[in-house]
Write a protein that holds these residues in place. Sequence first.
Motif, PDB file in Angstrom:
ATOM      1  N   ASP A 188       2.347   1.629  -3.500  1.00  0.00           N
ATOM      2  CA  ASP A 188       1.249   2.074  -4.323  1.00  0.00           C
ATOM      3  C   ASP A 188       0.945   3.601  -4.234  1.00  0.00           C
ATOM      4  O   ASP A 188       1.051   4.104  -5.333  1.00  0.00           O
ATOM      5  CB  ASP A 188       0.036   1.191  -4.207  1.00  0.00           C
ATOM      6  CG  ASP A 188       0.139  -0.060  -4.758  1.00  0.00           C
ATOM      7  OD1 ASP A 188       0.984  -0.337  -5.295  1.00  0.00           O
ATOM      8  OD2 ASP A 188      -0.766  -0.890  -4.230  1.00  0.00           O
ATOM      9  N   ALA A 198      -4.876   5.264  -3.615  1.00  0.00           N
ATOM     10  CA  ALA A 198      -3.803   4.729  -2.773  1.00  0.00           C
ATOM     11  C   ALA A 198      -3.697   5.493  -1.539  1.00  0.00           C
ATOM     12  O   ALA A 198      -3.278   4.863  -0.412  1.00  0.00           O
ATOM     13  CB  ALA A 198      -2.516   5.113  -3.571  1.00  0.00           C
ATOM     14  N   ARG A 210      -6.541   4.376   0.920  1.00  0.00           N
ATOM     15  CA  ARG A 210      -6.214   2.986   1.573  1.00  0.00           C
ATOM     16  C   ARG A 210      -5.173   3.250   2.590  1.00  0.00           C
ATOM     17  O   ARG A 210      -5.595   2.727   3.620  1.00  0.00           O
ATOM     18  CB  ARG A 210      -5.394   2.256   0.433  1.00  0.00           C
ATOM     19  CG  ARG A 210      -4.921   1.151   1.105  1.00  0.00           C
ATOM     20  CD  ARG A 210      -5.983  -0.004   1.647  1.00  0.00           C
ATOM     21  NE  ARG A 210      -5.416  -1.469   1.917  1.00  0.00           N
ATOM     22  CZ  ARG A 210      -5.794  -2.195   2.817  1.00  0.00           C
ATOM     23  NH1 ARG A 210      -6.904  -1.778   3.404  1.00  0.00           N
ATOM     24  NH2 ARG A 210      -5.350  -3.262   2.889  1.00  0.00           N
ATOM     25  N   ALA A 258       0.803  -0.988  -0.084  1.00  0.00           N
ATOM     26  CA  ALA A 258       0.011  -0.005  -0.059  1.00  0.00           C
ATOM     27  C   ALA A 258       0.830   1.274   0.042  1.00  0.00           C
ATOM     28  O   ALA A 258       0.366   2.203  -0.600  1.00  0.00           O
ATOM     29  CB  ALA A 258      -0.926  -0.012   1.065  1.00  0.00           C
TER      30      ALA A 258
END
Length: 388
Positions: free
Chosen positions: A141, A190, A193, A138
Motif C-alpha cells: 500500500d 500508508a 501505518r 501495508a
Amino acid sequence: MIALEKLQKLQPRARLLIATAVAIALAGALWAVKAERGGDAHHQPADAVNAQLIRRGGAIFVPEGSPYRARIAVAPVQQKSISRSKLVTGAVEADPTRTVKILAPVAGRVASLDVSLGDAVKKGQRLASIDSGDLAQAVADAEKARATVKLTKSAFERATGLNKAGGLALRELEQAQNDYRQATTELKRAEARLEVIGDSGTVSGQRQIVLTAPIDGTITALETAPGDFIDNATESMMTISNLEKVWVTASVQEKDLSFVQKDERVEVTLLAYPGEVFSGKVQVISQLLEADTRRNKVRISFDNPYGIFKLNMFASVRFFAPAAQSLLIPSSALFIVNDTTSVFVETAPWTFQRKPVVIEADYEGSTIVRGLEPGQRIVVRGGVLLND
C-alpha cells in the motif's frame, strides 16, 4: 402424791403411753428454748461475718479474715507511650512503571523466537520475528501510494503549465490538483501505518518484522513459541520487567489499616534470608479495598541491584503505628463472659466492681485496652475468686 397414786393404779400399757407423751413434750420445750437463744444466728443474711465474700448489688467485698485476701493482688493501670506494630504477609512483585508487555503489531506467524523465559535483555536486542501477510499488504500500500503521488504530481505540474498557456480549462487544472492532494493524503496514511509497525521492531523485506526490546530488563513472562500464529493485537507475546527496583506488596486487613501511613517505616523479612531485615518506606496505599477479602494493597519499593528480591517471593511485612499514649494491663486481669471482656476495679479498700473494657492489642506480654483510667486499681491476680 394423789396423781402418783392414780398413775400407779393404771395398767402398765397406759403408764407407758403417758411417759412417752411427757418425754415428747419435754423435748419440744428444750428445742424451743434452744431456737430462741440461737435464732439470731439462723436468721442472719448471706453476708455473715464469717463469709469469704460479701456481695451487695454490683459490689463485691472481701471481709477481714477471709482467706481470699491472701490470694487476690491489686495493681494500678499503667499508661505508656508506645508504638504498636502489625505483621502481615506479602509478596515480591515487579514495578509496573518498569514493566513492558510485547505485543505483535500485525497478525502473522512467529518465524523465530530468540529469547527464553528468565533471560536478561538489553534495549534494542532482537526478541522474535514475525512473518506477516498484513505487513506485506501495508508495504505494498505504501509503495502504491508513492507511485500515485509521483504520477499525480507530474499531472498537476503539466496541467498548471498548460493552464498558464491558455491550453487547459480551469476545471481540469483543479481536478489535477485534487488528485494530487488525495494521493498525498493516502501516502501519509500508508507511511503512518508502516511507522506504527516499525515502532515495535524493524521491517525486513516485504513480509517480516523483527521485534526488539524497548527497555533493559528480564523476560518475566513468555506466551508464544516458534510457529505460533498471532491474530490478536491485544494479546501479549512476552513481558519484560526491569528488576533493578521491585515492589513488596502487602495485603492488609481492613481493621489494621490504622497501622499504615505513607512514608512510614516498614520492616520486611524474606523466607530465603532468615534473620535479615530489609528496611523500607510505604510508597503506595491502594484506594480500593478488595470486596471479597476486605484487604488493602500496600506497596513498598526496594532497590534490587543484585537480584536478591525474586518475583513472587513470600515476605513478612511489619508496619509501625505512630507512638501514642496507651493503657496497659496484665492479661491475667481480663475475664471474658458472653463475648464481653471485663476487669474487676477496686472502688474502696477490698471492695471491687466489674467493669467492661475493650481490647485493642497485645503488647510485650500485656494488653492494651480502652475503658479504664490511668492509675485505677484493678485485680491482677486471683480475680477468678470474684468471677461468679
